[in-house]
Motif scaffolding. Sequence first.
Motif, mmCIF file in Angstrom:
data_model
loop_
_atom_site.group_PDB
_atom_site.id
_atom_site.type_symbol
_atom_site.label_atom_id
_atom_site.label_comp_id
_atom_site.label_asym_id
_atom_site.label_seq_id
_atom_site.Cartn_x
_atom_site.Cartn_y
_atom_site.Cartn_z
ATOM 1 N N GLY A 156 0.824 -1.205 0.000
ATOM 2 C CA GLY A 156 0.000 0.000 0.000
ATOM 3 C C GLY A 156 0.850 1.243 0.000
ATOM 4 O O GLY A 156 2.079 1.193 -0.015
ATOM 5 N N GLN A 157 0.158 2.378 0.018
ATOM 6 C CA GLN A 157 0.818 3.667 0.038
ATOM 7 C C GLN A 157 -0.041 4.648 0.832
ATOM 8 O O GLN A 157 -1.114 4.295 1.327
ATOM 9 C CB GLN A 157 1.018 4.180 -1.389
ATOM 10 N N PHE A 158 0.451 5.875 0.974
ATOM 11 C CA PHE A 158 -0.276 6.895 1.723
ATOM 12 C C PHE A 158 -1.601 7.192 1.035
ATOM 13 O O PHE A 158 -1.651 7.446 -0.160
ATOM 14 C CB PHE A 158 0.576 8.169 1.813
ATOM 15 N N SER A 159 -2.689 7.159 1.795
ATOM 16 C CA SER A 159 -4.022 7.372 1.233
ATOM 17 C C SER A 159 -4.378 8.854 1.180
ATOM 18 O O SER A 159 -4.083 9.605 2.113
ATOM 19 C CB SER A 159 -5.068 6.634 2.073
ATOM 20 N N LYS A 160 -5.028 9.246 0.103
ATOM 21 C CA LYS A 160 -5.467 10.646 -0.011
ATOM 22 C C LYS A 160 -6.521 10.987 1.047
ATOM 23 O O LYS A 160 -6.661 12.149 1.442
ATOM 24 C CB LYS A 160 -6.025 10.936 -1.405
ATOM 25 N N LEU A 161 -7.253 9.976 1.516
ATOM 26 C CA LEU A 161 -8.248 10.208 2.563
ATOM 27 C C LEU A 161 -7.596 10.617 3.879
ATOM 28 O O LEU A 161 -8.239 11.244 4.718
ATOM 29 C CB LEU A 161 -9.086 8.947 2.776
ATOM 30 N N ALA A 162 -6.325 10.255 4.053
ATOM 31 C CA ALA A 162 -5.630 10.592 5.293
ATOM 32 C C ALA A 162 -5.400 12.090 5.430
ATOM 33 O O ALA A 162 -5.092 12.580 6.516
ATOM 34 C CB ALA A 162 -4.294 9.856 5.358
ATOM 35 N N MET A 163 -5.541 12.841 4.338
ATOM 36 C CA MET A 163 -5.364 14.293 4.393
ATOM 37 C C MET A 163 -6.689 15.034 4.468
ATOM 38 O O MET A 163 -6.746 16.238 4.235
ATOM 39 C CB MET A 163 -4.567 14.771 3.173
ATOM 40 N N LEU A 164 -7.775 14.313 4.775
ATOM 41 C CA LEU A 164 -9.084 14.964 4.839
ATOM 42 C C LEU A 164 -9.094 16.125 5.826
ATOM 43 O O LEU A 164 -9.671 17.185 5.553
ATOM 44 C CB LEU A 164 -10.154 13.937 5.217
ATOM 45 N N GLY A 165 -8.446 15.942 6.975
ATOM 46 C CA GLY A 165 -8.383 17.021 7.964
ATOM 47 C C GLY A 165 -7.696 18.258 7.408
ATOM 48 O O GLY A 165 -8.121 19.385 7.665
ATOM 49 N N SER A 166 -6.651 18.051 6.597
ATOM 50 C CA SER A 166 -5.942 19.180 5.984
ATOM 51 C C SER A 166 -6.824 19.871 4.953
ATOM 52 O O SER A 166 -6.817 21.106 4.840
ATOM 53 C CB SER A 166 -4.648 18.696 5.328
ATOM 54 N N LEU A 224 -1.716 29.633 -2.657
ATOM 55 C CA LEU A 224 -0.508 28.988 -2.142
ATOM 56 C C LEU A 224 -0.850 27.875 -1.159
ATOM 57 O O LEU A 224 -0.203 26.819 -1.154
ATOM 58 C CB LEU A 224 0.391 30.024 -1.469
ATOM 59 N N VAL A 225 -1.859 28.119 -0.318
ATOM 60 C CA VAL A 225 -2.269 27.102 0.654
ATOM 61 C C VAL A 225 -2.731 25.834 -0.056
ATOM 62 O O VAL A 225 -2.306 24.723 0.267
ATOM 63 C CB VAL A 225 -3.379 27.642 1.579
ATOM 64 N N TRP A 226 -3.606 26.004 -1.071
ATOM 65 C CA TRP A 226 -4.134 24.835 -1.769
ATOM 66 C C TRP A 226 -3.079 24.144 -2.635
ATOM 67 O O TRP A 226 -3.057 22.911 -2.725
ATOM 68 C CB TRP A 226 -5.341 25.241 -2.614
ATOM 69 N N ILE A 235 -10.098 20.006 4.996
ATOM 70 C CA ILE A 235 -11.116 20.759 5.757
ATOM 71 C C ILE A 235 -10.518 22.040 6.307
ATOM 72 O O ILE A 235 -11.129 23.114 6.250
ATOM 73 C CB ILE A 235 -11.692 19.887 6.885
ATOM 74 N N ALA A 236 -9.304 21.954 6.856
ATOM 75 C CA ALA A 236 -8.644 23.145 7.396
ATOM 76 C C ALA A 236 -8.401 24.167 6.289
ATOM 77 O O ALA A 236 -8.579 25.379 6.496
ATOM 78 C CB ALA A 236 -7.325 22.756 8.052
ATOM 79 N N GLY A 237 -8.016 23.693 5.098
ATOM 80 C CA GLY A 237 -7.825 24.610 3.976
ATOM 81 C C GLY A 237 -9.114 25.286 3.562
ATOM 82 O O GLY A 237 -9.141 26.486 3.240
ATOM 83 N N GLY A 238 -10.225 24.527 3.571
ATOM 84 C CA GLY A 238 -11.520 25.117 3.237
ATOM 85 C C GLY A 238 -11.962 26.154 4.254
ATOM 86 O O GLY A 238 -12.474 27.221 3.895
ATOM 87 N N VAL A 239 -11.755 25.850 5.545
ATOM 88 C CA VAL A 239 -12.112 26.806 6.601
ATOM 89 C C VAL A 239 -11.283 28.073 6.475
ATOM 90 O O VAL A 239 -11.798 29.191 6.610
ATOM 91 C CB VAL A 239 -11.906 26.155 7.991
ATOM 92 N N PHE A 240 -9.987 27.910 6.203
ATOM 93 C CA PHE A 240 -9.120 29.089 6.028
ATOM 94 C C PHE A 240 -9.594 29.952 4.861
ATOM 95 O O PHE A 240 -9.619 31.180 4.949
ATOM 96 C CB PHE A 240 -7.681 28.633 5.795
ATOM 97 N N THR A 241 -9.987 29.317 3.761
ATOM 98 C CA THR A 241 -10.458 30.051 2.582
ATOM 99 C C THR A 241 -11.713 30.849 2.905
ATOM 100 O O THR A 241 -11.834 32.039 2.539
ATOM 101 C CB THR A 241 -10.741 29.075 1.428
ATOM 102 N N VAL A 242 -12.677 30.210 3.578
ATOM 103 C CA VAL A 242 -13.931 30.889 3.938
ATOM 104 C C VAL A 242 -13.660 32.061 4.876
ATOM 105 O O VAL A 242 -14.206 33.167 4.700
ATOM 106 C CB VAL A 242 -14.912 29.888 4.585
ATOM 107 N N ILE A 243 -12.805 31.856 5.869
ATOM 108 C CA ILE A 243 -12.494 32.929 6.821
ATOM 109 C C ILE A 243 -11.829 34.110 6.120
ATOM 110 O O ILE A 243 -12.156 35.276 6.376
ATOM 111 C CB ILE A 243 -11.584 32.398 7.950
ATOM 112 N N ALA A 244 -10.892 33.807 5.201
ATOM 113 C CA ALA A 244 -10.201 34.874 4.470
ATOM 114 C C ALA A 244 -11.190 35.703 3.643
ATOM 115 O O ALA A 244 -11.104 36.940 3.595
ATOM 116 C CB ALA A 244 -9.128 34.284 3.568
ATOM 117 N N ILE A 245 -12.153 35.042 3.003
ATOM 118 C CA ILE A 245 -13.146 35.760 2.194
ATOM 119 C C ILE A 245 -14.063 36.599 3.078
ATOM 120 O O ILE A 245 -14.360 37.763 2.769
ATOM 121 C CB ILE A 245 -13.963 34.763 1.354
#
Length: 219
Positions: free
Chosen positions: A67-77, A111-113, A79-89
């Motif tokens: 196996g390898q690193f799963s993309k689902l493992a970055m779900l928290g990141s 840059l964040v995304w 979500i954090a990126g989405g929250v940061f985007t909404v707050i910035a707007i």
Amino acid sequence: MKCSACDAELPADAAFCHKCGASLSTGAGKSAPAASAGGPPAGKSGRGPLPFTPAHGDDQEEMLWQGQFSKLAMLGSWIAGGVFTVIAIVVGLVAGFTPGAWGIAAGVIVLVWVGLVLRLLYLQLSLHYYLTSQRFIHERGLLWREVDRIETIDIDDVGVIQGPVERMLKIGSIRLRSSDATTPEFLIQGIEDVRRVATLIDEARRKERRRRGMYIESV
């Protein structure tokens, strides 16, 4: 009692050396069978030959999982990126950003995304895991590859680490503790169906210890 092949300290009733795998039953300290010339079949990802050559004969090495690193493992990141985007707007709208300020805010968001996407690509391309009936193998790196091997017989404990969201997605990390001096503790991150994989590792190490006549510690 010492192994005649590698001088490792062994229990008096040991049938095999837990370090080099030499048979002690004949007293000749024969080494494990030589590796076959051909490599194992390509992995599920189609990446070509695996980074090791399996044994053959009586000590046939069987591929159990890769196996390898799963993309689902970055779900928290994500979500954090989405929250940061909404707050910035929202902050920009409330504060009445000028066009120049909006440009800076947009640049930071991009840059964040981009950073998140690059991190995911790096982890998926650079981290690969292989479990055989005799070894756990961790391969990492892009341009420079580093391969670590832990004999399944040396693994003492297998643990699973999951957060609330990870439990729902059936992903997480596996913590291995071993008697390997170079890798006493190892964390396998971003694994899908993590409990099943942890069970495979635990069963592999128990089976190998039974095969070599070693005592299996309750864990």
